[in-house]
Design a protein around this motif. Structure first.
Motif, PDB file in Angstrom:
ATOM      1  N   SER A 164      -1.856   1.350   7.169  1.00  0.00           N
ATOM      2  CA  SER A 164      -0.901   2.055   6.312  1.00  0.00           C
ATOM      3  C   SER A 164      -1.246   1.873   4.840  1.00  0.00           C
ATOM      4  CB  SER A 164       0.523   1.556   6.579  1.00  0.00           C
ATOM      5  OG  SER A 164       0.960   1.940   7.862  1.00  0.00           O
ATOM      6  N   GLY A 167      -5.053   3.657   4.564  1.00  0.00           N
ATOM      7  CA  GLY A 167      -5.282   4.984   5.125  1.00  0.00           C
ATOM      8  C   GLY A 167      -6.454   5.034   6.081  1.00  0.00           C
ATOM      9  N   PRO A 230      -3.368   7.294   9.541  1.00  0.00           N
ATOM     10  CA  PRO A 230      -4.647   6.770   9.036  1.00  0.00           C
ATOM     11  C   PRO A 230      -5.803   7.235   9.914  1.00  0.00           C
ATOM     12  CG  PRO A 230      -2.996   5.043   9.201  1.00  0.00           C
ATOM     13  CD  PRO A 230      -2.474   6.215   9.967  1.00  0.00           C
TER      14      PRO A 230
END
Length: 295
Positions: A164, A167, A230
């Motif tokens: 998170s 990414g 991601p």
């Protein structure tokens, strides 16, 4: 769920250690929902609730109250609990304690610290079973594998948090060893089922999830639960090891050692049939949501 009562038609009384942990908080909730009276031990003061009393303390000292219990549940470190239980005179017909499948997985690890973890788990199980036999109690050890669901685990939640932030999540090629991630609620439900089944006395059970999948697929499902999603990047294993060495030199990702990296390729699958047969264990498949990974 019907209220649990003892033979004298009074609510059953449980003593719980580790009730503030990711599994323990679910065990507490399940006991209270089933009508148990619960005494839980904590190092810090916590709010009482109907049917629940918190006692200040830990596993380093003797139990100071004369109360006897219908069951004792340990949801924290097994070695500390086994040592405490063997030295205590607490009375309880049933003892349910969480250990770990690390007792099997890490016994021949290349890392001395991991071999020590497996040794301590083996010794703790032996200590617990011996102490229970000596006092006429029935003890059961539950060995979870890869735990998730409360956003507090050290593997899948850590993957979600890192992905998170950046990414991106990077895996070495060949990281496709099989896994059985298990939800905390399924573990808590198992702990609550065990005391109802005499066949579980003196037994240890591996508790994995209801689905077996490859490591990379497991990570893909974790990433799919996040928004924005991601990207998963697979890189050659030598390149990954070189990057990991740099991260270690910078003091990062120390938990991802050579043994853990090698295990990404290994099939860590456990036989759930004994748990299904003896107490109806029925874990869910692996379909994580963001809330299960990042609270």
């Amino acid at each position: 769920m019907a209220m649990e009562r003892s033979g004298e038609d009074r609510p059953r009384h449980a003593l719980v250690f580790g009730g503030s942990g990711q599994i323990g908080e679910r065990v507490l909730a399940g006991l209270l929902a089933a009508g148990w009276q619960v005494t839980a031990v904590s190092r810090a003061s916590r709010a009482v609730a109907p049917g629940l009393i918190w006692r200040l303390g830990d596993l380093s000292g003797a139990w100071q109250e004369p109360a006897s219990f219908d069951a004792v549940f340990s949801c924290g470190p097994l070695d500390h609990f086994a040592r405490w239980y063997a030295a205590s005179d607490v009375g309880a017909a049933r003892v349910v304690a969480f250990g770990s499948t690390s007792v099997e997985v890490k016994g021949d690890s290349s890392e001395a610290a991991e071999r020590d973890v497996a040794r301590r788990l083996r010794e703790a199980e032996a200590t617990l079973f011996a102490a229970a036999r000596e006092r006429g109690a029935a003890a059961t050890v539950l060995r979870p594998t890869l735990v998730y669901g409360a956003g507090r685990d050290a593997t899948l939640s850590a993957i979600a948090a890192l992905a998170s932030r950046t990414g991106l999540f990077v895996l070495p090629s060949g990281a496709d060893g099989l896994r059985q991630p298990v939800h905390v609620q399924d573990l808590a439900d198992a702990a609550l089922q065990v005391p109802r089944h005499p066949a579980t006395a003196g037994r240890a059970y591996a508790l994995g999830g209801g689905e077996v999948l490859g490591y990379a697929e497991m990570v893909r499902r974790v990433l799919a639960a996040l928004r924005p999603r991601p990207r998963l990047l697979r890189v050659p294993a030598p390149l990954f090891r070189a990057a990991l060495a740099l991260a270690h030199a910078a003091g990062r990702l120390r938990g991802l050692n050579a043994a853990a990296l090698a295990r990404m390729r290994e099939p860590l699958v456990f036989d759930l049939e004994p748990a299904r047969r003896d107490f109806g264990y029925a874990p869910r498949g692996f379909n994580p949501t963001r809330e299960m990974l990042i609270p």
